[in-house]
Design a protein around this motif. Structure first.
Motif, PDB file in Angstrom:
ATOM      1  N   LEU A  15      88.314  64.447 -25.444  1.00 15.77           N
ATOM      2  CA  LEU A  15      89.177  62.963 -25.867  1.00 15.77           C
ATOM      3  C   LEU A  15      89.673  63.206 -27.128  1.00 15.77           C
ATOM      4  O   LEU A  15      90.788  62.948 -27.507  1.00 15.77           O
ATOM      5  N   LYS A  16      88.943  64.197 -27.988  1.00  9.41           N
ATOM      6  CA  LYS A  16      89.445  64.393 -29.351  1.00  9.41           C
ATOM      7  C   LYS A  16      90.740  65.449 -29.303  1.00  9.41           C
ATOM      8  O   LYS A  16      91.867  65.384 -29.826  1.00  9.41           O
ATOM      9  N   GLU A  17      90.557  66.288 -28.101  1.00 11.55           N
ATOM     10  CA  GLU A  17      91.668  67.340 -28.000  1.00 11.55           C
ATOM     11  C   GLU A  17      93.023  66.319 -27.561  1.00 11.55           C
ATOM     12  O   GLU A  17      93.995  66.614 -28.091  1.00 11.55           O
ATOM     13  N   ILE A  18      92.647  65.469 -26.511  1.00  9.00           N
ATOM     14  CA  ILE A  18      93.907  64.768 -26.322  1.00  9.00           C
ATOM     15  C   ILE A  18      94.197  63.603 -27.378  1.00  9.00           C
ATOM     16  O   ILE A  18      95.733  63.537 -27.496  1.00  9.00           O
ATOM     17  N   SER A  19      93.566  63.486 -28.045  1.00  3.91           N
ATOM     18  CA  SER A  19      93.691  62.315 -29.357  1.00  3.91           C
ATOM     19  C   SER A  19      94.778  63.339 -30.314  1.00  3.91           C
ATOM     20  O   SER A  19      95.661  62.649 -30.750  1.00  3.91           O
ATOM     21  N   GLU A  20      94.398  64.227 -30.462  1.00  5.47           N
ATOM     22  CA  GLU A  20      95.095  65.333 -31.365  1.00  5.47           C
ATOM     23  C   GLU A  20      96.686  65.646 -30.956  1.00  5.47           C
ATOM     24  O   GLU A  20      97.635  65.652 -31.640  1.00  5.47           O
ATOM     25  N   GLU A  21      96.784  65.886 -29.459  1.00  3.93           N
ATOM     26  CA  GLU A  21      97.777  66.186 -29.038  1.00  3.93           C
ATOM     27  C   GLU A  21      98.886  64.952 -28.956  1.00  3.93           C
ATOM     28  O   GLU A  21      99.832  65.053 -28.993  1.00  3.93           O
ATOM     29  N   LEU A  22      98.152  63.704 -28.710  1.00  2.00           N
ATOM     30  CA  LEU A  22      99.172  62.770 -28.527  1.00  2.00           C
ATOM     31  C   LEU A  22      99.574  61.837 -29.909  1.00  2.00           C
ATOM     32  O   LEU A  22     100.556  61.413 -30.269  1.00  2.00           O
ATOM     33  N   GLY A  23      98.359  62.166 -30.922  1.00  2.00           N
ATOM     34  CA  GLY A  23      98.575  61.518 -32.172  1.00  2.00           C
ATOM     35  C   GLY A  23      98.024  60.152 -32.248  1.00  2.00           C
ATOM     36  O   GLY A  23      98.584  59.194 -33.077  1.00  2.00           O
ATOM     37  N   GLY A  77      97.075  48.940 -32.897  1.00  2.00           N
ATOM     38  CA  GLY A  77      98.044  49.630 -33.707  1.00  2.00           C
ATOM     39  C   GLY A  77      99.604  49.587 -32.905  1.00  2.00           C
ATOM     40  O   GLY A  77      99.726  48.791 -32.379  1.00  2.00           O
ATOM     41  N   SER A  78      99.957  50.745 -33.325  1.00  2.00           N
ATOM     42  CA  SER A  78     101.388  50.900 -32.688  1.00  2.00           C
ATOM     43  C   SER A  78     101.493  51.091 -31.226  1.00  2.00           C
ATOM     44  O   SER A  78     102.483  50.719 -30.567  1.00  2.00           O
ATOM     45  N   LEU A  79     100.285  51.268 -30.463  1.00  2.00           N
ATOM     46  CA  LEU A  79     100.205  51.433 -29.074  1.00  2.00           C
ATOM     47  C   LEU A  79     100.156  50.026 -28.375  1.00  2.00           C
ATOM     48  O   LEU A  79     100.439  49.830 -27.277  1.00  2.00           O
ATOM     49  N   VAL A  80      99.880  48.953 -29.301  1.00  2.00           N
ATOM     50  CA  VAL A  80     100.061  47.670 -28.824  1.00  2.00           C
ATOM     51  C   VAL A  80     101.503  47.276 -28.028  1.00  2.00           C
ATOM     52  O   VAL A  80     101.779  46.876 -27.063  1.00  2.00           O
ATOM     53  N   ASP A  81     102.548  47.824 -28.752  1.00  2.00           N
ATOM     54  CA  ASP A  81     103.935  47.515 -28.443  1.00  2.00           C
ATOM     55  C   ASP A  81     104.073  48.477 -27.318  1.00  2.00           C
ATOM     56  O   ASP A  81     105.326  48.143 -26.679  1.00  2.00           O
ATOM     57  N   CYS A 115      95.191  57.918 -19.556  1.00  2.00           N
ATOM     58  CA  CYS A 115      95.603  57.625 -21.030  1.00  2.00           C
ATOM     59  C   CYS A 115      96.794  58.778 -21.417  1.00  2.00           C
ATOM     60  O   CYS A 115      97.806  58.388 -21.951  1.00  2.00           O
ATOM     61  N   GLN A 116      96.546  60.049 -21.231  1.00  2.00           N
ATOM     62  CA  GLN A 116      97.437  61.031 -21.670  1.00  2.00           C
ATOM     63  C   GLN A 116      98.607  60.832 -20.910  1.00  2.00           C
ATOM     64  O   GLN A 116      99.637  60.924 -21.467  1.00  2.00           O
ATOM     65  N   LYS A 117      98.618  60.766 -19.472  1.00  2.00           N
ATOM     66  CA  LYS A 117      99.615  60.610 -18.661  1.00  2.00           C
ATOM     67  C   LYS A 117     100.540  59.358 -19.192  1.00  2.00           C
ATOM     68  O   LYS A 117     101.653  59.367 -19.217  1.00  2.00           O
TER      69      LYS A 117
END
Length: 168
Positions: A15-23, A77-81, A115-117
């Motif tokens: 999850l940390k790796e995916i989070s860093e990749e996606l921001g 945050g910004s993902l809500v939109d 989530c990543q996709k």
């Protein structure tokens, strides 16, 4: 926690790796005691805003306890939109079969991948979008000149005053 400590470390790293990749933060949390909260959604919201340390992200919160065995997924945050109802449904469809069979390892993995996709594909044009755009462009480029040419063939026009129609 529904996972063993080795699994917990493994999935936190993924999850940390995916989070860093996606921001964006991709978080998975389980809890066994939620007695102070009337809904799992409130529990998830409080955890994300007060405990996670992130402002933008997605959380999947599993509650096992007094509320009932329940889950809640929510963007912040910004993902809500960015997050649409379809995106939530796609993510849920990815992990729910594993969650229902209590295979938490696969549920977390499916959640992370979904989530990543969904986040990485947001705003990207698909082949369908491109073909629709080209088709619409071709249609408009044909219709507009035809209407202009057709209008030039009309030699009769309407007049408001009657003296234009009378011979003197």
């Amino acid at each position: 926690n529904v996972l063993g400590s080795e699994d917990d470390i493994y999935y936190n790293e993924i999850l940390k790796e995916i989070s860093e990749e996606l921001g964006y933060a991709i978080i998975f949390v389980t809890v066994n005691d939620e007695a102070d909260y009337p809904t799992v959604g409130m529990l998830a919201s409080d955890f994300f805003t007060q405990e996670s340390g992130y402002t933008d992200g997605v959380i999947l919160y599993l509650a096992f306890g007094t509320i009932d065995n329940d889950y809640h997924i929510e963007a912040f945050g910004s993902l809500v939109d960015i997050f649409s109802e379809d995106m939530y449904i796609d993510i849920e469809n990815a992990f729910l079969p594993y969650l229902r069979s209590q295979n938490f390892r696969l549920a977390i993995g499916a959640y992370a991948e979904a989530c990543q996709k969904e986040i990485s594909s947001y705003g990207k044009l698909t082949l369908v979008h491109i073909l629709l755009g080209l088709g619409l462009g071709a249609l408009l480029s044909t219709l507009i000149p035809m209407n202009i040419l057709k209008a030039q063939l009309k030699t009769v026009s309407h007049r408001e005053e009657a003296d234009h129609y009378m011979k003197t």
